[in-house]
Scaffold this active site. Structure first.
Site, short mmCIF file in Angstrom:
data_model
loop_
_atom_site.label_atom_id
_atom_site.label_comp_id
_atom_site.label_asym_id
_atom_site.label_seq_id
_atom_site.Cartn_x
_atom_site.Cartn_y
_atom_site.Cartn_z
N ARG A 39 0.86 -1.18 0.00
CA ARG A 39 0.00 0.00 0.00
C ARG A 39 0.90 1.24 0.00
O ARG A 39 2.03 1.19 0.47
CB ARG A 39 -0.91 0.02 1.23
CG ARG A 39 -1.86 -1.15 1.32
CD ARG A 39 -2.70 -1.06 2.58
NE ARG A 39 -3.65 -2.16 2.68
CZ ARG A 39 -3.39 -3.33 3.24
NH1 ARG A 39 -2.19 -3.55 3.78
NH2 ARG A 39 -4.30 -4.28 3.29
N LYS B 188 -2.09 -1.46 7.90
CA LYS B 188 -3.22 -0.83 8.58
C LYS B 188 -3.61 -1.64 9.81
O LYS B 188 -3.51 -2.85 9.82
CB LYS B 188 -4.42 -0.74 7.61
CG LYS B 188 -4.14 0.19 6.46
CD LYS B 188 -5.20 0.30 5.40
CE LYS B 188 -6.51 -0.30 5.60
NZ LYS B 188 -7.45 -0.07 4.50
N HIS C 42 -2.12 2.79 -5.95
CA HIS C 42 -2.86 1.59 -5.56
C HIS C 42 -2.93 0.56 -6.68
O HIS C 42 -3.02 -0.65 -6.41
CB HIS C 42 -4.28 1.96 -5.13
CG HIS C 42 -5.08 0.80 -4.64
ND1 HIS C 42 -4.92 0.27 -3.37
CD2 HIS C 42 -6.02 0.03 -5.25
CE1 HIS C 42 -5.75 -0.75 -3.22
NE2 HIS C 42 -6.42 -0.91 -4.34
N ARG D 255 -0.99 -2.71 -6.76
CA ARG D 255 -1.43 -3.87 -5.97
C ARG D 255 -2.21 -4.86 -6.82
O ARG D 255 -2.42 -6.00 -6.41
CB ARG D 255 -2.27 -3.41 -4.78
CG ARG D 255 -1.44 -2.71 -3.71
CD ARG D 255 -2.27 -2.22 -2.55
NE ARG D 255 -3.03 -3.26 -1.88
CZ ARG D 255 -2.54 -4.17 -1.05
NH1 ARG D 255 -1.23 -4.18 -0.79
NH2 ARG D 255 -3.32 -5.06 -0.48
#
Length: 281
Positions: free
Chosen positions: A162, A188, A262, A265
Site C-alpha cells: 500500500r 493498517k 494503488h 497492488r
C-alpha cells in the site's frame, strides 16, 4: 433504559477504555472514529436544537442516525464507502454502549440493525508487465529525483505494498544483506508483515541508501521529498502521475486506465503480497 443518560461520559469511556485499552486502535482509527462521532453529535444538536453537551443517549435513535447517513450522501456528496465508514464508527460506539450500560441495550440494538449499504462494484483495472516496465523506466536515472522515482515505482511493483506502507518504510525495516532480502511493511490496524523482495529491488534500494548516506540500521525514511522529509501520499501520487505522463507515448494503453499508486497492488502475479505476519513487532 437509563433515563436521560448523557452522551459525554459514554463518549469519554468509549475512547479511553474501549478504543485505546481494549482495542489498541491506531491513531488513524481513533481520528476517523472521532470525526464520525463529532459530525453525528453536531448533526443531532442542530436537528434537535440543543447544545451538544445536553444531548442524551436516547435522542441518538435509529431514525436520527439514518437521517445523518442520508445527509452525508445527499448534501455532503460522500461516497457509499465513506458513509459506511462513518456507520462503522457509530456501530462501534453503540457496541460499547450496550456493554457499558445494559439498561440501554434496546436503543443500542436498534442502531446496530442499520445495515451497511452495498456499493456498485467497479471494474478493477490491471497493469500488464509491459506497462509496469514502461512506468519504472520512465524517470530519468541520471538525476537524483529520477533514481528515487524509479526505486519507488519498483518497490510498489515488486512488493504490492500500500502507498502508506511504502512511504512508511525506514532503513532499519530492510534486510538487504540476507541471501533472501526482505522488508518489514507496517500495515493498517497495526498489521505488520515481512515481505521478501527480489534482487533487482534490493540492488536499487542499496544504491538509494548509499546515495543518501543512510546506514541500514538507521530509523530514517528511505523515500523522501524535496525537503528531505518522508514522502507523503500526495508526493507518491505525483511520482506515479509523472511516470504515466512520460511513459504514455511508449504505452498508449496507460492513458485508458485510472492509474494511482494503488493500481500496482493489482499488478499480477504478486506472490509477496500476503507476506508473513509479524505479531511480535
Amino acid at each position: 433504559m437509563s433515563e436521560h443518560l448523557l452522551l459525554a461520559p459514554l463518549l469519554e469511556s468509549y475512547f479511553r477504555r474501549r478504543l485505546t485499552k481494549q482495542r489498541n486502535a491506531t491513531p488513524a482509527t481513533m481520528a476517523s472514529y472521532r470525526d464520525a462521532l463529532r459530525m453525528l453529535i453536531l448533526f443531532a444538536a442542530t436537528r434537535l436544537r440543543k447544545k451538544p453537551a445536553a444531548l442524551v443517549l436516547e435522542e441518538l435513535d435509529r431514525d436520527l442516525i439514518l437521517a445523518f447517513l442520508d445527509e452525508l450522501e445527499e448534501k455532503r456528496n460522500n461516497t457509499i464507502a465513506t458513509r459506511n465508514a462513518r456507520l462503522a464508527a457509530i456501530r462501534s460506539f453503540f457496541h460499547h454502549v450496550a456493554a457499558a450500560d445494559p439498561a440501554s441495550f434496546g436503543v443500542a440494538q436498534r442502531v446496530l440493525t442499520i445495515p451497511i449499504k452495498r456499493a456498485h462494484i467497479e471494474v478493477t483495472h490491471h497493469l500488464t508487465k509491459a506497462e509496469v516496465d514502461a512506468l519504472i523506466e520512465a524517470p530519468n536515472p541520471r538525476t537524483p529525483r529520477g533514481r528515487r522515482d524509479r526505486t519507488f515505482l519498483l518497490f510498489l511493483a515488486r512488493t504490492g505494498a500500500r502507498v502508506s506502507e511504502a512511504t512508511g518504510v525506514n532503513a532499519n525495516d530492510l534486510q538487504l544483506e540476507r541471501s533472501h532480502p526482505q522488508v518489514l511493511l507496517r500495515g493498517k490496524g497495526r498489521r505488520d508483515r515481512v515481505i521478501p523482495i527480489p534482487q533487482d529491488l534490493a540492488r536499487a534500494l542499496t544504491a538509494l541508501l548509499a546515495e543518501h548516506g543512510i546506514a541500514n540500521h538507521e530509523p530514517r525514511p528511505i523515500f523522501v521529498g524535496a525537503r528531505n522529509e518522508r514522502l507523503t501520499r500526495f508526493g507518491a501520487t505525483h511520482i506515479v502521475r509523472r511516470a504515466v505522463a512520460q511513459a504514455v507515448t511508449i504505452r498508449p494503453t496507460l492513458a485508458q486506465k485510472p492509474i494511482s499508486p494503488h493500481i500496482f497492488r493489482h499488478y499480477l502475479p504478486h506472490p509477496t503480497m500476503s507476506g508473513t505476519e509479524n505479531a511480535s513487532v
